[in-house]
Design an enzyme around this catalytic site. Structure first.
Site, PDB file in Angstrom:
ATOM      1  N   ASP A  36     -90.015  29.751  91.826  1.00  0.00           N
ATOM      2  CA  ASP A  36     -90.016  28.290  91.811  1.00  0.00           C
ATOM      3  C   ASP A  36     -88.829  27.712  91.047  1.00  0.00           C
ATOM      4  OD1 ASP A  36     -90.846  29.235  89.422  1.00  0.00           O
ATOM      5  OD2 ASP A  36     -92.512  27.833  89.172  1.00  0.00           O
ATOM      6  N   HIS A 239     -61.629  39.007  93.880  1.00  0.00           N
ATOM      7  CA  HIS A 239     -62.733  38.123  93.507  1.00  0.00           C
ATOM      8  C   HIS A 239     -63.647  38.807  92.500  1.00  0.00           C
ATOM      9  CE1 HIS A 239     -62.248  35.355  97.269  1.00  0.00           C
ATOM     10  NE2 HIS A 239     -61.332  35.164  96.345  1.00  0.00           N
ATOM     11  N   ASP A 256     -58.875  33.503  86.220  1.00  0.00           N
ATOM     12  CA  ASP A 256     -58.809  32.498  87.291  1.00  0.00           C
ATOM     13  C   ASP A 256     -60.017  31.600  87.111  1.00  0.00           C
ATOM     14  OD1 ASP A 256     -58.755  31.037  89.651  1.00  0.00           O
ATOM     15  OD2 ASP A 256     -58.382  32.783  90.948  1.00  0.00           O
ATOM     16  N   ASP A 267     -58.049  24.754  89.860  1.00  0.00           N
ATOM     17  CA  ASP A 267     -58.042  26.179  90.226  1.00  0.00           C
ATOM     18  C   ASP A 267     -56.792  26.808  89.635  1.00  0.00           C
ATOM     19  OD1 ASP A 267     -58.262  28.642  91.432  1.00  0.00           O
ATOM     20  OD2 ASP A 267     -57.863  27.920  93.465  1.00  0.00           O
ATOM     21  N   HIS A 346     -53.068  38.206  99.682  1.00  0.00           N
ATOM     22  CA  HIS A 346     -53.602  36.874  99.999  1.00  0.00           C
ATOM     23  C   HIS A 346     -52.434  35.930 100.260  1.00  0.00           C
ATOM     24  CE1 HIS A 346     -52.556  35.509  95.910  1.00  0.00           C
ATOM     25  NE2 HIS A 346     -53.100  36.627  95.470  1.00  0.00           N
ATOM     26  N   HIS A 350     -53.687  27.138  98.973  1.00  0.00           N
ATOM     27  CA  HIS A 350     -54.676  26.473  99.833  1.00  0.00           C
ATOM     28  C   HIS A 350     -54.772  25.027  99.379  1.00  0.00           C
ATOM     29  CE1 HIS A 350     -57.366  26.947  96.349  1.00  0.00           C
ATOM     30  NE2 HIS A 350     -56.915  28.192  96.273  1.00  0.00           N
ATOM     31  N   HIS A 357     -61.412  25.557  97.839  1.00  0.00           N
ATOM     32  CA  HIS A 357     -60.624  25.817  99.054  1.00  0.00           C
ATOM     33  C   HIS A 357     -60.905  24.611  99.942  1.00  0.00           C
ATOM     34  CE1 HIS A 357     -60.756  30.427  98.232  1.00  0.00           C
ATOM     35  NE2 HIS A 357     -59.970  29.782  97.426  1.00  0.00           N
ATOM     36  N   GLU A 380     -49.909  30.103  94.300  1.00  0.00           N
ATOM     37  CA  GLU A 380     -50.497  31.218  93.562  1.00  0.00           C
ATOM     38  C   GLU A 380     -50.112  32.598  94.086  1.00  0.00           C
ATOM     39  OE1 GLU A 380     -54.740  31.791  94.254  1.00  0.00           O
ATOM     40  OE2 GLU A 380     -54.803  29.937  95.417  1.00  0.00           O
ATOM     41  N   TYR A 384     -50.634  43.098  92.963  1.00  0.00           N
ATOM     42  CA  TYR A 384     -51.760  43.909  92.490  1.00  0.00           C
ATOM     43  C   TYR A 384     -51.468  45.362  92.849  1.00  0.00           C
ATOM     44  CZ  TYR A 384     -53.326  39.133  93.115  1.00  0.00           C
ATOM     45  OH  TYR A 384     -53.387  37.765  93.101  1.00  0.00           O
ATOM     46  N   ARG A 401     -51.500  37.383  88.763  1.00  0.00           N
ATOM     47  CA  ARG A 401     -51.445  36.188  89.613  1.00  0.00           C
ATOM     48  C   ARG A 401     -51.138  35.010  88.711  1.00  0.00           C
ATOM     49  NH1 ARG A 401     -55.766  36.777  92.151  1.00  0.00           N
ATOM     50  NH2 ARG A 401     -57.328  35.472  91.120  1.00  0.00           N
ATOM     51  N   GLU A 403     -51.182  30.805  89.056  1.00  0.00           N
ATOM     52  CA  GLU A 403     -51.651  29.770  89.987  1.00  0.00           C
ATOM     53  C   GLU A 403     -51.605  28.389  89.349  1.00  0.00           C
ATOM     54  OE1 GLU A 403     -55.799  30.183  91.182  1.00  0.00           O
ATOM     55  OE2 GLU A 403     -55.431  28.905  92.922  1.00  0.00           O
TER      56      GLU A 403
HETATM   57  N1  GLY Z   1     -60.063  30.886  92.709  1.00  0.00           N
HETATM   58  C1  GLY Z   1     -59.930  31.174  94.066  1.00  0.00           C
HETATM   59  C2  GLY Z   1     -58.538  31.047  94.512  1.00  0.00           C
HETATM   60  O1  GLY Z   1     -57.644  31.110  93.706  1.00  0.00           O
HETATM   61  O2  GLY Z   1     -58.262  30.807  95.634  1.00  0.00           O
HETATM   62 MN    MN Z   2     -57.839  30.614  91.677  1.00  0.00          MN
HETATM   63 MN    MN Z   3     -56.684  29.278  94.478  1.00  0.00          MN
END
Ligand code: GLY
Ligand code: MN
Ligand code: MN
Length: 433
Positions: A36, A239, A256, A267, A346, A350, A357, A380, A384, A401, A403
């Site tokens: 619940d 992720h 991140d 982000d 990647h 975005h 996103h 970003e 890796y 990374r 970003e």
């Molecule tokens: N945090 C997800 C991305 O960087 O796209």
């Molecule tokens: Mn990110």
């Molecule tokens: Mn991102």
């Protein structure tokens, strides 16, 4: 968002729909976490964009040109019993007085009232496929009208995707939306900056996550997506969310994280040396990613196409990897063949907005979209090199990374997150201090 802006959004949408159309959109359902216990409620972004209405069990109907009112909201009825346990419900009166609906009805009455609002309209604009249970109800309402065809009742003939129209609207941010995004970026960048004083060997990744959650909650927000705090080789898991390892003294930590606040997300990724100083290999890879990001950022300006930043970043990364002996071959051929994707898997960014996103097409008529003032995007690039990669072991386990969040302006862009340090000198200086 103030009511005047919400009304402008609905008007823009209704002008697009025209008087032969009608739009129906539902609030996000509540979701069970366990037994619940419910997940914290998160309103559907499109519904929030058009109504600002925060509750579940609500359906908005927009009927352009309807004399008795164009914006009808179905929502929960006030119920003292329920309010004792769960707090105040908005109810129909406040839906009109505080949220700008022209008329409001109890959600329990929707089956009786809604078909009448669709009657005589040709196109039904609605989200399609996002919530199968709601799709079924929509079909039932349309069928209720069809069943009365012999009485001369006209049911909508076409279902049209509401999302596509709303998402194109959401792609270009208003002044008020930019202010929200700027604030989300500012708070998130300050949270990342504060980590420079916190990170040290022996802490656990969840302790870093906790610092971010503290900053997000005390600014009345929450994480826009699960915090990634990946140290050592965990930085190579795109992720990663386990966040339970001890920070290795000789490793990097990739963080991140961004706040979602007042309906808008940030982000940001920063990658920091746990010890406060980059090793030689970490330094080289880090600087390469930073150079790629600089090259990508230079492409973020009006009139430039969406993919230019990715192409620029990729070129810098591939040239660097060849120079370091981590890739073998000729730069153009490696880019063409996509071999670099082993280490950069990647894209370079975005759209960013209410959703991390965010919505909006990346191509128009088969071509990469041109950037326009008011669009907001992330930049970003990353590299890796997980353990087991076919390279000298000294490179293995490095993941980087970087970003940032950029607003496209009339003459270039505004980096909303540059307050989070990212040059090697600034990071090492702050961590030593
Ligand atoms: N945090 C997800 C991305 O960087 O796209
Ligand atoms: Mn990110
Ligand atoms: Mn991102």
């Amino acid at each position: 968002m103030d009511n005047a802006e919400l009304a402008r959004r609905r008007d823009t949408l209704m002008r697009h729909i025209g008087e032969n159309g009608v739009a129906v959109i539902a609030a996000a359902p509540e979701r069970v976490r366990n037994r619940d216990v419910l997940h914290p409620y998160r309103q559907d972004s499109d519904f929030r964009y058009l109504t600002g209405f925060p509750e579940a069990d609500a359906v908005a109907v927009l009927v352009p040109g309807r004399d008795q009112g164009e914006y009808i909201l179905f929502c929960r009825e006030r119920d003292p019993q329920r309010e004792t346990w769960q707090g105040r419900t908005i109810g129909q009166d406040a839906a009109v007085s505080d949220y700008g609906a022209d008329d409001a009805f109890p959600i329990a009455d929707i089956d009786d009232i809604l078909p009448g609002l669709l009657e005589g309209r040709e196109q039904l604009y609605c989200p399609m496929g996002a919530d199968p249970a709601f799709d079924q109800r929509l079909i039932a309402w349309v069928n209720a009208l069809r069943a009365r065809a012999r009485a001369g009742v006209k049911a909508p003939l076409e279902y049209v995707s509401l999302e596509h129209v709303v998402h194109e609207m959401r792609l270009v941010k208003s002044r008020a939306e930019v202010a929200c995004l700027r604030e989300a970026a500012r708070i998130s960048a300050a949270a990342h900056r504060r980590l420079l004083e916190v990170i040290r060997p022996g802490l656990r990744e969840y302790e870093i996550e906790a610092e971010l959650l503290y900053d997000f909650r005390r600014h009345n927000g929450e994480p826009a997506y699960p915090v990634i705090a990946g140290s050592g080789a965990n930085a190579c898991v795109l992720h990663y969310t386990a966040n339970d390892a001890e920070l290795p003294a000789d490793g990097l930590i990739l963080i991140d994280a961004g706040i979602e606040r007042a309906g808008y997300a940030a982000d940001i990724t920063r990658t920091l040396p746990v010890s406060g100083r980059f090793s030689d290999e970490q330094r080289v890879i880090y600087q390469l990613v930073l150079d790629a990001q600089t090259a990508a950022l230079e492409q973020v300006r009006p009139g430039q196409h969406w993919n230019a930043a990715h192409e620029a970043a990729t070129r810098v990364l591939v040239a660097g990897l060849v120079e370091l002996g981590l890739l073998d071959g000729e730069v153009d051929a490696l880019i063409e063949a996509g071999d670099y994707r082993r280490y950069f898997m990647h894209r370079t960014g975005h759209w960013l907005g209410m959703d991390v996103h965010d919505v909006g097409d990346y191509k128009v008529d088969g071509h990469w979209r041109e950037l326009e003032p008011g669009m907001v995007l992330t930049v970003e690039p990353g590299l890796y090199i997980p353990p087991g990669s076919p390279v000298d072991p000294r490179w293995q386990g490095i993941g980087v990374r970087i970003e940032d969040n950029c607003l496209v302006t009339r003459d270039g862009h505004d980096n909303l997150t540059e307050a989070a340090p990212k040059t090697i000198a600034d990071i090492e200086g702050a961590m030593a201090g």
